[in-house]
Structure formats: structure tokens, C-alpha cells
Design a protein around this motif. Sequence first.
Motif, PDB file in Angstrom:
ATOM      1  N   ALA A   2      99.393  26.797  27.112  1.00 28.43           N
ATOM      2  CA  ALA A   2     100.314  26.692  25.990  1.00 28.43           C
ATOM      3  C   ALA A   2     100.022  27.815  25.003  1.00 28.43           C
ATOM      4  N   ARG A   3     101.052  28.451  24.568  1.00 28.61           N
ATOM      5  CA  ARG A   3     100.886  29.559  23.633  1.00 28.61           C
ATOM      6  C   ARG A   3     101.777  29.301  22.428  1.00 28.61           C
ATOM      7  N   ILE A   4     101.215  29.366  21.276  1.00 28.25           N
ATOM      8  CA  ILE A   4     101.959  29.225  20.037  1.00 28.25           C
ATOM      9  C   ILE A   4     102.448  30.617  19.642  1.00 28.25           C
ATOM     10  N   THR A   5     103.705  30.705  19.290  1.00 33.68           N
ATOM     11  CA  THR A   5     104.244  32.003  18.882  1.00 33.68           C
ATOM     12  C   THR A   5     104.157  32.152  17.362  1.00 33.68           C
ATOM     13  N   GLU A   6     104.219  33.391  16.933  1.00 34.38           N
ATOM     14  CA  GLU A   6     104.211  33.654  15.494  1.00 34.38           C
ATOM     15  C   GLU A   6     105.443  33.054  14.833  1.00 34.38           C
ATOM     16  N   ALA A   7     106.544  33.032  15.556  1.00 30.90           N
ATOM     17  CA  ALA A   7     107.769  32.443  15.002  1.00 30.90           C
ATOM     18  C   ALA A   7     107.573  30.954  14.752  1.00 30.90           C
ATOM     19  N   GLU A   8     106.866  30.276  15.667  1.00 30.76           N
ATOM     20  CA  GLU A   8     106.602  28.843  15.483  1.00 30.76           C
ATOM     21  C   GLU A   8     105.681  28.607  14.285  1.00 30.76           C
ATOM     22  N   VAL A   9     104.687  29.460  14.117  1.00 22.00           N
ATOM     23  CA  VAL A   9     103.777  29.338  12.974  1.00 22.00           C
ATOM     24  C   VAL A   9     104.556  29.539  11.676  1.00 22.00           C
ATOM     25  N   ARG A  10     105.432  30.533  11.648  1.00 21.96           N
ATOM     26  CA  ARG A  10     106.247  30.775  10.456  1.00 21.96           C
ATOM     27  C   ARG A  10     107.182  29.583  10.184  1.00 21.96           C
ATOM     28  N   VAL A  25      99.552  34.579   9.519  1.00 30.01           N
ATOM     29  CA  VAL A  25     100.363  34.179  10.678  1.00 30.01           C
ATOM     30  C   VAL A  25      99.633  34.551  11.962  1.00 30.01           C
ATOM     31  N   THR A  26      99.133  35.762  12.038  1.00 28.38           N
ATOM     32  CA  THR A  26      98.396  36.205  13.221  1.00 28.38           C
ATOM     33  C   THR A  26      97.143  35.357  13.430  1.00 28.38           C
ATOM     34  N   HIS A  27      96.411  35.131  12.359  1.00 33.89           N
ATOM     35  CA  HIS A  27      95.178  34.352  12.426  1.00 33.89           C
ATOM     36  C   HIS A  27      95.451  32.919  12.893  1.00 33.89           C
ATOM     37  N   PHE A  28      96.450  32.262  12.282  1.00 35.30           N
ATOM     38  CA  PHE A  28      96.770  30.878  12.635  1.00 35.30           C
ATOM     39  C   PHE A  28      97.321  30.775  14.058  1.00 35.30           C
ATOM     40  N   THR A  29      98.074  31.785  14.483  1.00 34.79           N
ATOM     41  CA  THR A  29      98.597  31.787  15.852  1.00 34.79           C
ATOM     42  C   THR A  29      97.450  31.790  16.853  1.00 34.79           C
ATOM     43  N   GLU A  30      96.450  32.620  16.608  1.00 33.00           N
ATOM     44  CA  GLU A  30      95.279  32.685  17.490  1.00 33.00           C
ATOM     45  C   GLU A  30      94.513  31.360  17.462  1.00 33.00           C
ATOM     46  N   GLN A  31      94.293  30.826  16.278  1.00 28.22           N
ATOM     47  CA  GLN A  31      93.542  29.581  16.160  1.00 28.22           C
ATOM     48  C   GLN A  31      94.254  28.416  16.863  1.00 28.22           C
ATOM     49  N   LYS A  34      94.007  28.627  20.612  1.00 29.06           N
ATOM     50  CA  LYS A  34      92.684  28.205  21.093  1.00 29.06           C
ATOM     51  C   LYS A  34      92.547  26.686  21.067  1.00 29.06           C
ATOM     52  N   ILE A  35      93.097  26.059  20.036  1.00 35.61           N
ATOM     53  CA  ILE A  35      93.036  24.597  19.944  1.00 35.61           C
ATOM     54  C   ILE A  35      93.798  23.971  21.110  1.00 35.61           C
ATOM     55  N   LEU A  36      94.987  24.489  21.409  1.00 37.63           N
ATOM     56  CA  LEU A  36      95.770  23.947  22.525  1.00 37.63           C
ATOM     57  C   LEU A  36      95.089  24.189  23.869  1.00 37.63           C
ATOM     58  N   GLU A  37      94.464  25.342  24.027  1.00 37.79           N
ATOM     59  CA  GLU A  37      93.730  25.617  25.264  1.00 37.79           C
ATOM     60  C   GLU A  37      92.588  24.618  25.438  1.00 37.79           C
TER      61      GLU A  37
END
Length: 96
Positions: A2-10, A25-31, A34-37
Motif C-alpha cells: 500500500a502506498r499513500i500518495t501526496e495527494a491523499e496526504v493533502r 507532505v513528503t515527510h508524512f507520505t513516507e511515514q 511505512k506504517i501501512l507496510e
Amino acid sequence: MARITEAEVRHVAGLARLAITDEEVTHFTEQLTKILEFAEQLDELDTTGVEPTTHALDLKNVMRKDEVRPSLPREEVERMAPDWENGQVRVPAVFE
């Protein structure tokens, strides 16, 4: 994966009325990715025969026995009440 997109974070930040920077946005997308993984690893566990639980510990509400007891005399309640009218405690209005 599962990958969270920057658009979803926004989008979620907008729903929460949060103003976040491009760096955030970049930081939260990465975090969040990782949580979903990490959560996906739980799918690999064999939970056959494992009873569902609502809490890790076997907790129960402890309630005292409901027993009839004498209440305060009306005169004492009337004496303690800040305002008394027609046999009832008068309180400020909550609604107009």
C-alpha cells in the motif's frame, strides 16, 4: 504494498483543516507508507483458532451493589440549595 500518495496526504490534511508545507507532505507520505507496510505484515500471521478480543486484558466493570439507602431530609437539601422555588432546586437556564 500500500502506498499513500501526496495527494491523499493533502486531502486528509484539508479535511482536518491542517495547513502543512510541501516538506511536511513528503515527510508524512513516507511515514504513513511505512506504517501501512508494517501493518501489512500482520496479514502474514496465521490467526486460525485465535479468539477475537476487544481488550488485551480481561477487564470487567466493577460496580457496587445497588442498595436502597435513606436520602437527605428535604429541609437539609433546601438549606444547601443556592436557589429553591416551589419545592424544587432552581438552576440557571441552559437554553434560551
